[in-house]
Design an enzyme around this catalytic site. Structure first.
Site, PDB file in Angstrom:
ATOM      1  N   HIS A 251      53.510  60.282  23.086  1.00 50.95           N
ATOM      2  CA  HIS A 251      54.198  59.510  24.137  1.00 50.95           C
ATOM      3  C   HIS A 251      54.587  58.144  23.551  1.00 50.95           C
ATOM      4  O   HIS A 251      54.046  57.106  23.921  1.00 50.95           O
ATOM      5  CB  HIS A 251      53.278  59.356  25.348  1.00 50.95           C
TER       6      HIS A 251
ATOM      7  N   ASP B  17      43.324  56.907  29.949  1.00 54.33           N
ATOM      8  CA  ASP B  17      44.392  57.741  30.499  1.00 54.33           C
ATOM      9  C   ASP B  17      43.708  58.860  31.276  1.00 54.33           C
ATOM     10  O   ASP B  17      42.489  59.068  31.152  1.00 54.33           O
ATOM     11  CB  ASP B  17      45.255  58.283  29.339  1.00 54.33           C
TER      12      ASP B  17
ATOM     13  N   ARG C 206      61.673  64.843  28.325  1.00 53.34           N
ATOM     14  CA  ARG C 206      60.230  64.958  28.592  1.00 53.34           C
ATOM     15  C   ARG C 206      59.934  66.431  28.781  1.00 53.34           C
ATOM     16  O   ARG C 206      60.479  67.070  29.678  1.00 53.34           O
ATOM     17  CB  ARG C 206      59.836  64.169  29.836  1.00 53.34           C
TER      18      ARG C 206
ATOM     19  N   CYS D 147      48.212  53.873  31.096  1.00 57.38           N
ATOM     20  CA  CYS D 147      49.655  54.164  31.126  1.00 57.38           C
ATOM     21  C   CYS D 147      50.126  54.524  32.530  1.00 57.38           C
ATOM     22  O   CYS D 147      51.308  54.427  32.814  1.00 57.38           O
ATOM     23  CB  CYS D 147      49.978  55.281  30.138  1.00 57.38           C
TER      24      CYS D 147
HETATM   25  N1   CP Z   1      53.263  56.385  32.036  1.00 56.48           N
HETATM   26  C1   CP Z   1      54.243  57.268  32.298  1.00 56.48           C
HETATM   27  O1   CP Z   1      54.890  57.840  31.411  1.00 56.48           O
HETATM   28  O2   CP Z   1      54.495  57.431  33.631  1.00 56.48           O
HETATM   29  P1   CP Z   1      55.414  58.538  34.294  1.00 56.48           P
HETATM   30  O3   CP Z   1      54.761  59.875  34.055  1.00 56.48           O
HETATM   31  O4   CP Z   1      55.457  58.182  35.741  1.00 56.48           O
HETATM   32  O5   CP Z   1      56.772  58.500  33.665  1.00 56.48           O
HETATM   33  N1  NVA Z   2      48.477  62.068  29.211  1.00 55.17           N
HETATM   34  C1  NVA Z   2      49.297  62.000  30.393  1.00 55.17           C
HETATM   35  C2  NVA Z   2      50.238  60.846  30.327  1.00 55.17           C
HETATM   36  C3  NVA Z   2      51.106  60.666  31.532  1.00 55.17           C
HETATM   37  C4  NVA Z   2      52.078  59.543  31.399  1.00 55.17           C
HETATM   38  C5  NVA Z   2      50.049  63.314  30.562  1.00 55.17           C
HETATM   39  O1  NVA Z   2      50.542  63.856  29.563  1.00 55.17           O
HETATM   40  O2  NVA Z   2      50.130  63.799  31.686  1.00 55.17           O
END
Ligand code: CP
Ligand code: NVA
Length: 308
Positions: free
Chosen positions: A133, A228, A106, A268
């Site tokens: 994602h 989101d 990530r 999400c």
């Molecule tokens: N939805 C999601 O990816 O959550 P986290 O950022 O907690 O991993």
């Molecule tokens: N769009 C958000 C998703 C988190 C799971 C981010 O990138 O922070």
């Protein structure tokens, strides 16, 4: 279906059949877990998980999922790796490949994930970049199938920021045959190249991707209403300005009432109540956000079991 050795960087790399296969495998692994049937499909295997951004769901669900498959997962904060002291990603990839059977990452830059995959001998999984994602979308498609019986032919509405989440949702949605409608304010629309790709895929599947600035138009007749955060990780400084721009795009009861009566509400997570969604809606009867969060683990187990 043999996906062994494949990277999981974006849903562009997976066909409709492959995405549906992962959804059904996730549902099967969920049923087995609930029935107490062990699934030691990755016994003796190790997954390294590099995190350069925060995570609750992705981290915990991959870690527990790997354990339930008979393997182990290592949480690797980038602050503690040599990456943050300047070791090139190319070297990190080649070294970690000698120890691990798979690498989850990530991070901010999608290019970094592509470079990691290029130099790694083991499958690389994108656990979120600024652009995509994809693991979340497998969980989302599982959740929709559980609640609606199918993904095909549904109307999926996304209201909010044209971010990493909507990019992956558009691609996944088009590939499984959902009509996807997106409402975002001017200047915050999804990336034009991703939209063009998703539109091509939608056309192949006899569905459509529509982009509007009107949230009521997007949610009209929708089976699924999704949102989101308005300020993704890395955009914290823009939170207040975005809150003003995005105010008409909040999922509140009035907007939800414009969707089908039995529409489900998805997010999400993490959610910011009072911003992109009201407390009433996220806690309401149409919200399936915690089923969706749970399904991250079942989805991730399917991805791991398929590619590692
Ligand atoms: N939805 C999601 O990816 O959550 P986290 O950022 O907690 O991993
Ligand atoms: N769009 C958000 C998703 C988190 C799971 C981010 O990138 O922070």
């Amino acid at each position: 279906m043999n996906l062994k050795g494949r990277d999981f960087l974006t849903l562009k790399d997976f066909s409709s059949e492959e995405i549906n296969y992962l959804v059904d495998l996730g549902l099967d692994l969920k049923t087995k877990l609930k029935s107490g049937i062990p699934t030691p499909l990755l016994s003796g295997k190790s997954l390294g998980m590099i995190f350069q951004k925060s995570s609750t769901r992705t981290r915990v669900s991959f870690e527990v999922g790997m354990y339930q498959l008979g393997g182990q997962a290592l949480f690797l904060s980038s602050h503690d790796l040599q990456i943050d002291r300047g070791e090139p990603i190319e070297d990190t990839a080649r070294v970690l490949s000698r120890f691990l059977d798979g690498i989850l990452i990530r991070t901010y830059s999608h290019k970094m994930v592509e470079d990691l995959a290029k130099y790694s001998d083991v499958p690389v999984i994108n656990g979120l970049t600024d652009d995509f994602h994809p693991t979340q979308v497998i969980a989302d498609l599982i959740t929709i199938k559980e609640h609606k019986g199918t993904n095909k032919g549904l109307k999926f509405a996304y209201v909010g920021d044209g971010n990493n989440m909507v990019h992956s949702l558009m691609i996944g949605g088009a590939k499984v045959g959902m009509n996807v409608a997106i409402a975002s304010p001017e200047g915050y629309l999804p990336n034009a190249e991703v939209v063009a790709y998703a539109k091509e895929q939608a056309a192949l599947n006899g569905v459509s991707i529509t982009i509007t600035q009107d949230p009521f138009e997007a949610v009209a007749d929708a089976d699924v209403v999704y949102t989101d955060t308005w300020a993704s990780m890395g955009q914290e400084a823009e939170k207040e300005i975005r809150a003003k721009i995005f105010a008409p795009y909040q999922i509140n009861q009035k907007l939800l009432d414009a969707a089908k009566k039995d529409a489900i509400v998805m997010h999400c997570l993490p959610a910011y109540r009072g911003y992109e969604i009201t407390n009433e809606v996220i806690e309401g009867a149409q919200s399936v956000v915690f089923d969706e969060a749970e399904n991250r683990m079942h989805a991730h187990k399917a991805i791991l079991a398929a590619i590692l």
